[in-house]
Design an enzyme around this catalytic site. Structure first.
Site, PDB file in Angstrom:
ATOM      1  CD  GLN A 134      -2.881  -1.389   0.315  1.00  0.00           C
ATOM      2  OE1 GLN A 134      -3.723  -0.503   0.261  1.00  0.00           O
ATOM      3  NE2 GLN A 134      -2.894  -2.442  -0.505  1.00  0.00           N
ATOM      4  N   GLY A 191     -11.715   2.241   5.325  1.00  0.00           N
ATOM      5  CA  GLY A 191     -10.863   1.445   4.450  1.00  0.00           C
ATOM      6  C   GLY A 191     -10.021   2.297   3.509  1.00  0.00           C
ATOM      7  CG  HIS A 192      -7.441   0.252   0.688  1.00  0.00           C
ATOM      8  ND1 HIS A 192      -6.490  -0.561   0.164  1.00  0.00           N
ATOM      9  CD2 HIS A 192      -8.618  -0.347   0.440  1.00  0.00           C
ATOM     10  CE1 HIS A 192      -7.072  -1.598  -0.380  1.00  0.00           C
ATOM     11  NE2 HIS A 192      -8.353  -1.505  -0.230  1.00  0.00           N
ATOM     12  CG  ASN A 193      -7.539   3.753  -2.448  1.00  0.00           C
ATOM     13  OD1 ASN A 193      -7.095   2.626  -2.237  1.00  0.00           O
ATOM     14  ND2 ASN A 193      -6.794   4.724  -2.903  1.00  0.00           N
TER      15      ASN A 193
END
Lengths: 329, 329, 329
Positions: free
Chosen positions: B184, B225-227
């Site tokens: 990531q 969460g990511h993004n």
């Protein structure tokens, strides 16, 4: 800044290159925002429309998309673009990460003298590793991780910030309305290649151990109760709760916010949808769901009110059927 | 102990005072328990009955309640009592908080030499700020907060104890039943005036950043969460889970324990009820719900059992309707 | 290694021994895996079949199982085997735990000079105890626990790793679409014999205190909002969320992942099933549930779709009934 030639990437990871191996890649980026030095990839069909307009230096694609990609320009054709991308990010990481070997155990970490830390393990700032705990080769405790007494972490694991391994399981006996603590003497055994997300908790067993097998991936803020057993290569998304003594198979996936009750069993290859509640064993592989569908509030309110009379409605249908059958022809 | 004259409060915050500006206020308290030195307020109509009997030195009320309040005694008439109260608590805080400027970065915090900490930011005990992270003016990391490498926190933010910013997003590719990590490389960008509750986690993006815009308020134990992208002035209550790449608009509210699945979109001004599961995009402003109504266990059991046959019931109704139409007059 | 004679155990905890008091016990273990030096117990009827084959040195049983147990060999007959087992684990703990009195407050903990720590309390590594906080006799903060300013923890409590007591409650007033912080001046008051699981959060009150009474047991990753009141001997499983100002009675149990909305009341002896959402007060003792039953995904999808038309279905049933009554005999 990292810069890798396409030829070097292909040498390391394979793939069929359409374009110059001397092209230098200076970044990884999604199709839509990739610049002229970036390597990108096309995996999910929903992004096909971005292929022709992407500015990327090179695009990783599957065989099926090779003709379109070649027409656009430089591309790398591989079996599984998403998996190739994963390998690429790892290759990239090796070149981007500065060497920190000078202090594998951060000076602010509190590590018991009776804990075993493999010489290649890395213990980040403000971690706690208690008496008799064991941390395997290549494992990395990021920051503010607690590994409680006697718990065993395998090799090449990553434990993110705030993880708590081996807090007491939630065990009490009732004595005339008051809770009497059952001391928790079991440990936690975590296999190799396990990744555990931020602030996730794995409780120690009551007498025997809580076990997480090789390759399991747990996201953030997950609760794993005492004496749970999670089979190999199972993955759980954030906010999942698994109650005590549940036995979860290998190669399962559990969606975010799902709840798995205690003392039940999930077979291998069981997939639980996000926010579903597993209230009984699921002994057959497959996908299982149980979520109230979201709706505009007013519509939901009416349906929810009717739901509370559903059994009565069923009775009325039965009566109608009986009436019809007796009165009908 | 703080003591402020009513006249000073009105000077700072406005409002129309009925009573002596020399009255000294020594505490803030709810109507029911306020003592003779306390300032209180009436906002929600459900507490109107407490107005006449409250012992408070002075009561903040809206215009609509002014007659009753004046009859009781000293009061302060304002446009929006709850908002006025908020300002009052901030004024109070300025007088109650001892100056701690002697050590803005606590000696026990682990702060990378390559991190940027604004001279007015405050880093509490046992926090971790990693390489290249940036903490804006007036921002306060309370205690045991981790801000991972390269993450950017804006101005005047509050991050409560145990917060983890920038742990790895949950990204893996399947390779013959095993999970291969996708490194990531994205960061986390948090705007100004953002407050993040205890033990809440915001993951770093896969390639691009996870973004939280100005004025967002996140309660405790939330997973982002990511993004994910969260628009300005959106607020989420405790235990919410937001999966990767969800795009949430501005001025939204999300009730406690709600789950928002990944790769979907919420328009501005969408309100999600507590514990609801957002499984598809909500592109129209409004309030959305999806919760199984709680009931006595026996009643729930019957309705839940019938629910598993709901589609079959629907078929039976259709058949009855057909039968009736053919057999009926 | 601990070794206790059966005679000593009976002396300490009572029970009627069938067998030699000189038998030495070197471990505690479940029936199925107990070895020749282990003491085991039979509590739940589901394990009766393991009684005859267990290798345990001695088995704790209720009167009802005494004949079978005696036939097998050495046993200890008691009123309530599970409760007896709890007492036994505590006796065992006293003999297994090394004395750590040399450093009750770990040198890495950050404890304010104005905090009160009882001389018998134990503050683990990397804990934070802020100004004016108070930690009672015999209480143990395991590791990385934060007790914020002015919060009071009673006697003989256990706070597991990552617990956050007294972060700000989630209080904001809206001002033209933006959130204005309401400073939180209340504290947290926790009674005696309270156990709080890893990474659980208890927020401070807005003006008055958040209160957790004696004997309450909270599992991991629970969120307790500001001004919540939890009565004596109530227990909550992991991942529960309790919104602000909820008032929960004594002797309640709340299953894992349940959500309790704010400003409502639960009577004493209310039991909420796992993952249920309490949206209104429950003023009568009893068990309450509200969970969408899990099913194979395809079946769930059909039933969930029908659920969104449930109110319309109800209308159709009503129409059928009317039609039948008018057309029928």
């Amino acid at each position: 800044m990292v810069s890798l030639a396409l030829g070097f990437i292909v040498e390391q990871l394979g793939g069929r290159l359409h374009g110059s191996p001397d092209t230098v890649i200076t970044g990884l980026a999604p199709l839509a925002t990739a610049g002229r030095g970036d390597l990108s990839f096309l995996s999910h069909p929903r992004y096909i429309s971005q292929l022709s307009t992407s500015q990327a230096a090179c695009i990783i694609v599957a065989q099926a998309h090779a003709p379109n990609a070649i027409e656009r320009g430089c591309c790398l054709v591989v079996d599984n673009p998403y998996l190739y991308w994963a390998g690429l990010t790892q290759l990239w990481r090796q070149h981007v990460l500065p060497d920190k070997a000078s202090e594998l155990i951060h000076s602010s970490a509190v590590v018991s003298k009776t804990a075993y830390i493999h010489p290649t393990a890395r213990i980040g700032p403000l971690c706690v590793v208690e008496d008799g705990a064991s941390i395997g080769a290549g494992t990395w405790l990021k920051s503010r991780v607690t590994v409680s007494s006697g718990c065993v972490i395998g090799e090449n694991c990553i434990l993110h910030a705030g993880v708590v391994i081996g807090a007491d399981g939630f065990g009490f006996a009732l004595d005339q309305g008051q809770w009497v603590k059952i001391e928790q003497f079991g440990g936690v055994r975590i296999g190799n290649e396990v990744e555990i997300g931020a602030n996730t908790c794995v409780d120690r067993g009551a007498i025997e151990d809580t076990v997480i097998e090789d390759g399991v991936k747990l996201d953030n803020l997950i609760q794993i109760g005492h004496n749970v057993h999670i089979g190999k290569h199972t993955a759980m998304a954030g906010c999942v709760g698994v109650a005590g003594s549940a036995r979860i198979g290998a190669h399962c996936t559990v969606g975010g916010g799902a709840v798995i009750l205690g003392h039940l069993e999930l077979a291998d290859h069981v997939h639980v949808s996000a926010a579903s509640v597993v209230s009984h064993s699921l002994l057959k592989p497959g996908t299982y769901s149980g979520v109230f569908p979201i709706d505009e509030n007013a519509a939901w309110q009416k349906n929810a009110a009717s739901l509370r009379q559903l059994n009565a409605l069923r009775e009325r249908i039965r009566r109608l059927e009986n009436n019809f059958n007796t009165s009908g022809s």
